[in-house]
Design a protein around this motif. Sequence first.
Motif, PDB file in Angstrom:
ATOM      1  N   PHE A 169       6.681  18.182  11.231  1.00 28.96           N
ATOM      2  CA  PHE A 169       7.613  18.132  12.366  1.00 28.96           C
ATOM      3  C   PHE A 169       8.424  19.421  12.522  1.00 28.96           C
ATOM      4  O   PHE A 169       9.123  19.598  13.518  1.00 28.96           O
ATOM      5  CB  PHE A 169       8.547  16.914  12.256  1.00 28.96           C
ATOM      6  N   GLN A 170       8.313  20.328  11.560  1.00 27.87           N
ATOM      7  CA  GLN A 170       9.024  21.599  11.668  1.00 27.87           C
ATOM      8  C   GLN A 170       8.258  22.623  12.508  1.00 27.87           C
ATOM      9  O   GLN A 170       8.746  23.727  12.727  1.00 27.87           O
ATOM     10  CB  GLN A 170       9.296  22.160  10.267  1.00 27.87           C
ATOM     11  N   GLU A 171       7.074  22.253  12.980  1.00 29.71           N
ATOM     12  CA  GLU A 171       6.310  23.166  13.840  1.00 29.71           C
ATOM     13  C   GLU A 171       6.955  23.253  15.218  1.00 29.71           C
ATOM     14  O   GLU A 171       7.335  22.242  15.812  1.00 29.71           O
ATOM     15  CB  GLU A 171       4.867  22.683  13.988  1.00 29.71           C
ATOM     16  N   VAL A 172       7.104  24.485  15.706  1.00 34.34           N
ATOM     17  CA  VAL A 172       7.558  24.724  17.074  1.00 34.34           C
ATOM     18  C   VAL A 172       6.478  25.521  17.794  1.00 34.34           C
ATOM     19  O   VAL A 172       5.598  26.112  17.174  1.00 34.34           O
ATOM     20  CB  VAL A 172       8.912  25.480  17.106  1.00 34.34           C
ATOM     21  N   LYS A 173       6.533  25.509  19.118  1.00 33.35           N
ATOM     22  CA  LYS A 173       5.455  26.126  19.891  1.00 33.35           C
ATOM     23  C   LYS A 173       5.347  27.615  19.616  1.00 33.35           C
ATOM     24  O   LYS A 173       4.258  28.159  19.428  1.00 33.35           O
ATOM     25  CB  LYS A 173       5.671  25.871  21.384  1.00 33.35           C
ATOM     26  N   SER A 174       6.474  28.299  19.604  1.00 26.82           N
ATOM     27  CA  SER A 174       6.455  29.761  19.404  1.00 26.82           C
ATOM     28  C   SER A 174       7.790  30.217  18.861  1.00 26.82           C
ATOM     29  O   SER A 174       8.837  29.698  19.254  1.00 26.82           O
ATOM     30  CB  SER A 174       6.162  30.458  20.736  1.00 26.82           C
ATOM     31  N   ILE A 175       7.740  31.175  17.958  1.00 28.17           N
ATOM     32  CA  ILE A 175       8.958  31.757  17.390  1.00 28.17           C
ATOM     33  C   ILE A 175       8.995  33.239  17.742  1.00 28.17           C
ATOM     34  O   ILE A 175       8.052  33.979  17.443  1.00 28.17           O
ATOM     35  CB  ILE A 175       8.998  31.565  15.861  1.00 28.17           C
ATOM     36  N   GLU A 176      10.058  33.648  18.386  1.00 30.21           N
ATOM     37  CA  GLU A 176      10.229  35.065  18.703  1.00 30.21           C
ATOM     38  C   GLU A 176      10.509  35.832  17.419  1.00 30.21           C
ATOM     39  O   GLU A 176      11.303  35.394  16.584  1.00 30.21           O
ATOM     40  CB  GLU A 176      11.381  35.256  19.692  1.00 30.21           C
TER      41      GLU A 176
END
Length: 200
Positions: A169-176
């Motif tokens: 659940f710690q996955e996010v779509k994109s990290i700058e």
Amino acid sequence: MPTSPSQRRELRGDLAQRRRELGPAERMGAAQGLRRSLESLPEFLTETKVAGYWATGGELPLNLAIAGLAERGQHFYLPVIDSNRRLCFVPWRTGDEVAPNRLGIPEPVNQDHVTAPNQMDLVLVPLLGFDRKGNRLGFGGGYYDRSFDFLNVPGRPAQPLLVGVGYSFQEVKSIETAHWDVPLDYIATEKELIDCTGGK
């Protein structure tokens, strides 16, 4: 991914809170899944010097994953913060004494044998968030990025292999990212091992 400092703080807070709210059964199940994910990475089963972390604040526990290292002749290390706010690594076995550092994170008391980051073979890296390109949202202290900045060069060294560890659940779509961010080679969750190398 939120780009302003306040948005990043908010995301960090949300992910950390969700992690802390997990119950013991959920954590144990995740630890078992993490072991399966890591053992699908050949290097995890063969590299001699494997570093990890002491799970705090709801971090995914490593105890089950590292249980087989000694039997395979591998050595486990925990990070220690040096005077330059960088990490070095110290051998640790179950039962060895630890004491909280200035951040409240347990470190080995016996620090007679310190190993530099570039001497490690594989490092399990804690995180608050990640994307599938190997970008990591850390805790804001920059310890891992400073310590492994030698990997941010053309023709980077093959080792150590950096493996992020977190709940799915710690996955996010994109990290700058910023120029000083050191990307991860793999990410291991309770559900899968994600290859972020793109075949490099």
